[in-house]
Design a protein around this motif. Structure first.
Motif, mmCIF file in Angstrom:
data_model
loop_
_atom_site.group_PDB
_atom_site.id
_atom_site.type_symbol
_atom_site.label_atom_id
_atom_site.label_comp_id
_atom_site.label_asym_id
_atom_site.label_seq_id
_atom_site.Cartn_x
_atom_site.Cartn_y
_atom_site.Cartn_z
ATOM 1 N N GLU A 224 0.823 -1.205 0.000
ATOM 2 C CA GLU A 224 0.000 0.000 0.000
ATOM 3 C C GLU A 224 0.859 1.257 0.000
ATOM 4 N N SER A 225 1.959 1.236 0.730
ATOM 5 C CA SER A 225 2.803 2.433 0.809
ATOM 6 C C SER A 225 3.509 2.726 -0.505
ATOM 7 N N THR A 226 3.765 1.706 -1.314
ATOM 8 C CA THR A 226 4.470 1.942 -2.578
ATOM 9 C C THR A 226 3.573 2.585 -3.625
ATOM 10 N N ASP A 227 2.267 2.583 -3.393
ATOM 11 C CA ASP A 227 1.371 3.256 -4.333
ATOM 12 C C ASP A 227 1.607 4.764 -4.338
ATOM 13 N N LYS B 165 7.854 -1.455 -6.100
ATOM 14 C CA LYS B 165 6.470 -1.936 -6.167
ATOM 15 C C LYS B 165 6.421 -3.445 -6.401
ATOM 16 N N ASN B 166 7.296 -3.948 -7.276
ATOM 17 C CA ASN B 166 7.332 -5.397 -7.539
ATOM 18 C C ASN B 166 7.778 -6.169 -6.307
ATOM 19 N N LEU B 167 8.786 -5.644 -5.592
ATOM 20 C CA LEU B 167 9.252 -6.309 -4.380
ATOM 21 C C LEU B 167 8.153 -6.313 -3.317
ATOM 22 N N ALA B 168 7.470 -5.190 -3.168
ATOM 23 C CA ALA B 168 6.388 -5.116 -2.185
ATOM 24 C C ALA B 168 5.273 -6.100 -2.531
ATOM 25 N N ALA B 169 4.964 -6.228 -3.814
ATOM 26 C CA ALA B 169 3.931 -7.182 -4.236
ATOM 27 C C ALA B 169 4.371 -8.615 -3.942
ATOM 28 N N LEU B 170 5.637 -8.912 -4.190
ATOM 29 C CA LEU B 170 6.163 -10.246 -3.909
ATOM 30 C C LEU B 170 6.106 -10.552 -2.414
ATOM 31 N N ARG B 171 6.514 -9.588 -1.576
ATOM 32 C CA ARG B 171 6.498 -9.792 -0.121
ATOM 33 C C ARG B 171 5.056 -9.948 0.394
ATOM 34 N N GLY C 75 12.734 10.324 -4.715
ATOM 35 C CA GLY C 75 12.714 8.893 -5.014
ATOM 36 C C GLY C 75 13.745 8.089 -4.250
ATOM 37 N N PRO C 76 15.036 8.455 -4.330
ATOM 38 C CA PRO C 76 16.055 7.659 -3.638
ATOM 39 C C PRO C 76 15.894 7.646 -2.112
ATOM 40 N N THR C 77 15.465 8.755 -1.539
ATOM 41 C CA THR C 77 15.262 8.801 -0.090
ATOM 42 C C THR C 77 14.142 7.855 0.313
ATOM 43 N N TYR C 78 13.063 7.882 -0.447
ATOM 44 C CA TYR C 78 11.946 6.981 -0.156
ATOM 45 C C TYR C 78 12.385 5.528 -0.297
ATOM 46 N N ILE C 79 13.127 5.216 -1.332
ATOM 47 C CA ILE C 79 13.564 3.834 -1.578
ATOM 48 C C ILE C 79 14.446 3.349 -0.436
ATOM 49 N N ARG C 80 15.372 4.203 0.029
ATOM 50 C CA ARG C 80 16.210 3.816 1.171
ATOM 51 C C ARG C 80 15.354 3.570 2.415
ATOM 52 N N SER C 81 14.393 4.458 2.649
ATOM 53 C CA SER C 81 13.552 4.277 3.838
ATOM 54 C C SER C 81 12.663 3.041 3.691
#
Length: 170
Positions: free
Chosen positions: A52-55, A63-69, A111-117
């Motif tokens: 939900e957070s990756t939306d 998004k793909n990793l979150a869907a897989l998890r 983008g990069p800050t969000y991805i790291r977090s």
């Protein structure tokens, strides 16, 4: 003297409040099957919340990793449900932190800050789930859940290592 008494009373009330709200776990006993099932359900809710957070923000990889998890969490929950029904456990619903609360706010991040977090938020959750399973395996009270825990531990270890590696690369 009164100040000292006030400080001691404040500390005691803080500790009592933490105990009464469920924020502290007893350290004197290993987790039982109900504790483990509830803890793993909490972990699954966290993983599903990542999707939900990756939306809001995140690239296709995230998004793909979150869907897989989230898919893995659903499979784990299905297996846990069978064990839970077999042993008649009723796990307590834990207080979970919102995933979005642990991630950088989308408006305040690039983008990069969000991805790291995104990756950083996963590490303590994985470590908590791993610690729970390892503690349970020291004195398991259900053979089916112990087998499930032994099966899950290598997967969780690999996934937390992936998250740590990816976070370091970003």
């Amino acid at each position: 003297m009164r100040v000292l008494v006030a400080i001691i009373l404040a500390l005691i009330s803080t500790v009592a409040l933490a105990d009464s709200t469920g924020e502290r776990k007893p350290l004197d006993r290993p987790p039982n099957a109900t504790d483990v099932i509830g803890g793993l359900y909490d972990f699954s809710r966290f993983q599903q919340g990542l999707l939900e957070s990756t939306d809001l923000k995140g690239n296709t990889e995230v998004k793909n990793l979150a869907a897989l998890r989230a898919e893995e969490a659903a499979k784990r929950d299905k297996a846990l449900k069978q064990i839970q029904e077999t042993i008649g456990a009723e796990p307590r619903v834990g207080k979970t932190t919102s995933v979005s609360a642990s991630l950088v706010e989308p408006d305040a991040s690039d983008g990069p800050t969000y991805i790291r977090s995104f990756y950083a938020s996963q590490i303590p959750e994985y470590e908590s789930a791993i610690k729970l399973l390892e503690s349970y395996l020291k004195a398991p009270d259900n053979a089916a859940l112990a087998a499930f825990a032994r099966e899950q531990l290598p997967l969780l270890h690999a996934q937390v290592k992936d998250a740590e590696r990816t976070m370091a690369d970003k």
